[in-house]
Scaffold this motif. Structure first.
Motif, PDB file in Angstrom:
ATOM      1  N   ARG A  98      -1.273   5.194   1.491  1.00 44.03           N
ATOM      2  CA  ARG A  98      -1.843   4.097   0.692  1.00 44.03           C
ATOM      3  C   ARG A  98      -2.278   2.930   1.585  1.00 44.03           C
ATOM      4  O   ARG A  98      -3.244   2.232   1.274  1.00 44.03           O
ATOM      5  N   PHE A 125       6.120   0.047  -3.514  1.00 45.38           N
ATOM      6  CA  PHE A 125       5.632   1.413  -3.638  1.00 45.38           C
ATOM      7  C   PHE A 125       6.764   2.422  -3.781  1.00 45.38           C
ATOM      8  O   PHE A 125       6.655   3.386  -4.533  1.00 45.38           O
ATOM      9  N   LEU A 132      -2.572  -6.589  -4.937  1.00 47.40           N
ATOM     10  CA  LEU A 132      -1.315  -5.850  -4.800  1.00 47.40           C
ATOM     11  C   LEU A 132      -0.312  -6.271  -5.869  1.00 47.40           C
ATOM     12  O   LEU A 132       0.459  -5.445  -6.370  1.00 47.40           O
ATOM     13  N   LEU A 173      -0.437  -4.251  -9.150  1.00 49.00           N
ATOM     14  CA  LEU A 173      -0.259  -2.802  -9.187  1.00 49.00           C
ATOM     15  C   LEU A 173       0.898  -2.416 -10.103  1.00 49.00           C
ATOM     16  O   LEU A 173       1.928  -3.087 -10.149  1.00 49.00           O
ATOM     17  N   SER A 191      -5.003   0.575  -5.278  1.00 47.97           N
ATOM     18  CA  SER A 191      -4.260   0.166  -4.093  1.00 47.97           C
ATOM     19  C   SER A 191      -5.129   0.265  -2.846  1.00 47.97           C
ATOM     20  O   SER A 191      -5.014  -0.562  -1.929  1.00 47.97           O
TER      21      SER A 191
END
Length: 488
Positions: free
Chosen positions: A308, A294, A350, A353, A362
């Motif tokens: 998130r 992230f 995940l 993403l 997410s």
């Protein structure tokens, strides 16, 4: 005191003790930079404030559970709570980093004493048909503590300094200890005719258990720095395997083994612990990678990253009661399989993403992780505690907590080791000196974490297919359950 009041008080003590440990772990994340500056410590020294605690807890959980079975879980719980409060107060006064590291190790010792006792207390106060609900509430409490930890830690460090994080443990632990004094739990379930036989602790076996677990955890903690093929890692793995072989040989010959044969031969108990280890390993390995994904790949700041992850915590809290109901209706096997599948799907989501993925993508991935892990936790914990052979609630509680400590360490070692190996192929410098994730390193590491989680399906298939008779017909249990004496 009525049985209903005693059960509720025991649940408060059990959930409070679990929350204390969970809160302590998450709150401390935000204290390290301030403590490092205040104490003039190096990064390696600060890491030892966490590693030392982890090693002490992992090495002593099984032994602490066995001691509780032999000498009373309430005694061990009180000792752990008072010791945790005392060491927390001393850490708040630590004059240098050496004192802090030593006291954190001592705090880990007391943390190990109290954790198995919190589970055993539920086993000794709740009838089988109500145990699942109590376990679900305890699981939700852990989720609340984990979510509140970073927020509370940030407020305390910002306004009162890092030492206040340890000070807050003191009144919390003392309040739980005061409540524990009022609980008159059932006595350990071994028969009086075998009391003399069981009231012994195998010192050699205890030393071997502690040594093997400490070396194994220390080796896994070092994998991100050394890699899986590094000399320290290979040497540590060799020592762990050799020590485990010695331990097994000793346990087979010992008159009073640390892990009794009744526990070792219990398929539901061993399968439940394997599910916890593998699912926790996959999930925490994925969370480790996700924090870098992230921030380094998607460009989010720490606050946005925390937001998130929030759906995972919320769904873990809300999913625990639903998991308890599903366990009663569908049985451990199907419930555990569903939980393992949900965790695996969350990790796979995940891995897909990208910088263009919407917030909902997410959020859905973390929601799957939260509800799936809640289902696995409630099912495995209920199975471990509920199916523990009579007289061994403490030792199985210690084994369960050990799986919950080793699983995340293993998962992070797998993910970080793979990130390092992939990055070394694409760059000339070891990435873990800066540990920056790229799309090339994050996705394979997440898929490896998913593979670890999906392995939990194998032990899940060994759990009982149907709900236990006690869970399906609670009125029969209430009519036939024998009375138990109060624990001194």
């Amino acid at each position: 005191m009525s049985s209903t009041v005693r059960r509720r008080l025991a649940l408060v003590v059990s959930a409070g003790g679990a929350m204390l440990v969970a809160l302590d772990g998450t709150v401390l994340i935000l204290t390290q930079p301030s403590a490092q500056r205040d104490l003039g410590a190096s990064v390696a020294q600060m890491q030892w404030t966490s590693t030392g605690y982890l090693l002490a807890v992992a090495a002593l959980l099984v032994i602490a559970g066995r001691l509780g079975d032999l000498y009373g879980h309430r005694r061990l719980l009180l000792c752990g709570l008072l010791g945790f409060a005392g060491t927390s107060a001393w850490i708040a006064l630590a004059p240098n980093i050496g004192w802090m590291i030593g006291l954190r190790v001592a705090q880990g010792v007391f943390g190990a004493l109290l954790q198995p006792a919190t589970l055993a207390l539920l086993r000794l106060t709740y009838p089988p048909e109500r145990l699942g609900g109590a376990v679900a509430i305890r699981t939700s409490a852990i989720g609340v503590a984990s979510a509140a930890g970073p927020v509370l830690g940030g407020v305390l460090v910002a306004h009162l300094g890092w030492r206040s994080v340890f000070v807050i443990n003191v009144p919390f632990a003392l309040a739980i200890a005061a409540a524990a004094l009022a609980v008159r739990a059932a006595a350990p379930e071994h028969r009086e005719s075998t009391r003399e036989h069981t009231q012994r602790l195998d010192v050699v076996g205890a030393a071997l258990v502690a040594g093997v677990l400490a070396i194994g955890v220390y080796t896994l903690v070092g994998v991100p720095a050394h890699g899986w093929t590094g000399g320290p890692t290979l040497a540590g793995l060799a020592c762990t395997v050799g020590g485990a072989a010695l331990l097994i040989a000793h346990e087979r010959r010992a008159a009073h083994p640390i892990v009794p044969p009744e526990v070792a031969r219990s398929v539901p108990v061993t399968a439940a612990m394997a599910i916890l280890l593998l699912t926790a390993g996959g999930m925490f390995g994925a969370l480790f990678v996700a924090t870098f994904l992230f921030q380094d790949v998607l460009g989010l700041d720490p606050l946005a990253t925390g937001l998130r992850v929030l759906p995972m915590t919320v769904l873990m809290i809300l999913g625990a009661p639903l998991a308890s109901a599903a366990l009663r209706r569908y049985g451990p096997r199907r419930t555990a399989v569903v939980g393992s599948v949900l965790v695996t799907l969350g990790i796979v989501a995940l891995s897909g993403l990208t910088s263009t993925t919407a917030w909902t993508g997410s959020s859905m991935a973390f929601a799957l992780l939260g509800v799936g892990f809640a289902v696995v936790m409630v099912t495995a914990t209920g199975t471990v505690v509920g199916d523990a052979p009579p007289g061994y609630a403490g030792v199985v509680g210690g084994l369960k907590q050990t799986a919950m400590n080793i699983g995340p360490t293993l998962g992070i070692a797998v993910a970080a080791g793979l990130m390092q190996a992939d990055a070394l192929e694409a760059a000339s410098s070891p990435p873990l000196r800066t540990l920056a994730a790229t799309a090339l390193t994050a996705q394979p590491a997440l898929l490896a974490s998913a593979a670890v989680a999906v392995l939990g399906l194998l032990p899940a298939l060994l759990l009982p297919a149907q709900p236990t008779p006690n869970a399906r017909h609670p009125e029969q249990t209430a009519a036939t359950s024998p009375g138990v004496a109060a624990e001194p």
